[in-house]
Design an enzyme around this catalytic site. Structure first.
Site, PDB file in Angstrom:
ATOM      1  N   LYS A  52      16.675  -2.507 -26.040  1.00 41.24           N
ATOM      2  CA  LYS A  52      17.249  -3.032 -27.633  1.00 41.24           C
ATOM      3  C   LYS A  52      17.321  -1.737 -28.391  1.00 41.24           C
ATOM      4  CE  LYS A  52      14.921  -7.158 -27.430  1.00 41.24           C
ATOM      5  NZ  LYS A  52      13.820  -8.077 -27.566  1.00 41.24           N
ATOM      6  N   GLN A  96       8.113  -8.203 -30.588  1.00 36.60           N
ATOM      7  CA  GLN A  96       8.308  -8.389 -29.097  1.00 36.60           C
ATOM      8  C   GLN A  96       7.231  -9.217 -28.474  1.00 36.60           C
ATOM      9  OE1 GLN A  96      11.256  -7.343 -27.151  1.00 36.60           O
ATOM     10  NE2 GLN A  96      10.447  -8.649 -25.587  1.00 36.60           N
ATOM     11  N   ASP A 119      15.682 -12.833 -34.563  1.00 36.34           N
ATOM     12  CA  ASP A 119      15.425 -13.573 -33.324  1.00 36.34           C
ATOM     13  C   ASP A 119      15.817 -14.846 -33.562  1.00 36.34           C
ATOM     14  OD1 ASP A 119      14.884 -11.928 -30.991  1.00 36.34           O
ATOM     15  OD2 ASP A 119      12.574 -11.720 -31.436  1.00 36.34           O
TER      16      ASP A 119
END
Ligand code: NDP
Length: 281
Positions: A52, A96, A119
């Site tokens: 990322k 995460q 997300d």
């Protein structure tokens, strides 16, 4: 011969488009910024977070990295999220997953401001998708739609079968296909006669989490097969939920693993960061 859908190439196109938009925003004085929080040092998570960061560097998105120790308390993480929610200069926040067991994942997802939830996991964004309103969409299923569209595969009116109903892949996938006017069936572990269901599919999306489970017996001649799965086989080679060798001769188009859906997830995350700025404006 089946078309092998090139996720590497399509994800590169999307990242290039994002890079142009990021540069344009920069020229207007806006620096697109993503905060990435990792708790603990799970090796798989470290690889994802590293990728990322690389994608941020490529697209010109500023990434703020927060690496917290494994024993971090839930309150400490929630406080950091609150602080990032308040910061004007932060457009996207990503935590995460998975998190250590002392931290409740749902609480964390709910704590991220919906307007920064790149997300697409926050219930507000999931609800928006459900009722056809604008919001962030979970990156993997959003990537699958881009793979289909950019490969000129028509979704409207097609029989679409999604195998898997997880919150991050299967469910949003089915809602996105519905939004594109597909006729959608969702199969799961309690589905009776899975083969009979999957063989109806013009477009078969597999997110079952079982290495090479879907072979030619599950696939109709001429179907489009999208493999979301990622695993390592006995030889430590990457493979998907679909048995590529068996299905390839039978289908019209198929995604490989690696190089299919995988690279799309991060490209769509980058795209969501730009959308975060556009939505705020
Ligand atoms: P989950 O394990 O959360 O969900 C799997 C789904 O498959 C469940 O809904 C389950 O049904 C269903 N299922 C399990 N066994 C069967 C069976 N025998 N027959 C029919 N349905 C079954 O997985 P995820 O959705 O998180 O991920 C799916 C795959 O995609 C994994 O391989 C994962 O690694 C990969 N993945 C890839 C990403 C990428 O970037 N390419 C991102 C995210 C995931 P039930 O609900 O009834 O239990």
């Amino acid at each position: 011969m089946a078309q092998v859908i090139d996720g590497k190439m399509i994800s590169a196109q999307i990242k290039d488009e994002v890079r142009d938009k990021v540069a344009e925003l920069k020229s207007k004085g806006i620096e697109v910024t993503l905060a990435v929080i990792q708790v603990g040092d799970d090796p798989a998570s470290s690889v994802y977070v590293g990728n990322k960061k690389k994608a941020c560097a490529y697209t010109g998105i500023r990434s703020l990295a927060y690496e917290l120790p494994q024993e971090t308390k839930e309150k400490e993480l929630l406080d950091l999220i609150d602080e990032l929610n308040e910061r004007e200069d932060v457009h996207g926040i990503l935590v995460q997953l998975p998190l250590p067991e002392q931290i409740n994942e749902d609480k964390v997802i709910n704590a991220i401001a919906a307007s920064k939830d790149v997300d697409g996991f926050h219930p507000m964004n999931v609800g928006a998708l459900c009722i056809g309103k604008k919001g962030f969409v979970s990156c993997t299923p959003a990537g699958v739609i881009q793979l289909l569209k950019r490969s000129n595969i028509e979704i409207s009116g097609k029989e679409c079968v999604v195998v898997g109903r997880s919150n991050i892949v299967g469910k949003p996938m089915s809602l996105l296909l519905l939004r594109e006017n597909g006729t959608v069936t969702v199969a799961h572990s309690r589905t009776k006669d899975l083969k009979e269901v999957t063989k109806r599919a013009d477009i078969l999306i597999v997110a079952v989490g079982k290495p090479k489970m879907i072979n030619a017996e599950y696939v109709k001649d001429g179907a489009v097969v999208i493999d979301v799965g990622i695993h390592r086989d006995a030889q430590n080679k990457l493979c998907g939920d679909v048995d590529f060798e068996s299905v390839y001769p039978k289908c019209a188009a198929i995604t490989p693993v690696p190089g299919g859906v995988g690279p799309m997830t991060i490209a769509m995350l980058m795209n969501n960061c730009v959308e975060a700025v556009e939505m705020r404006q």
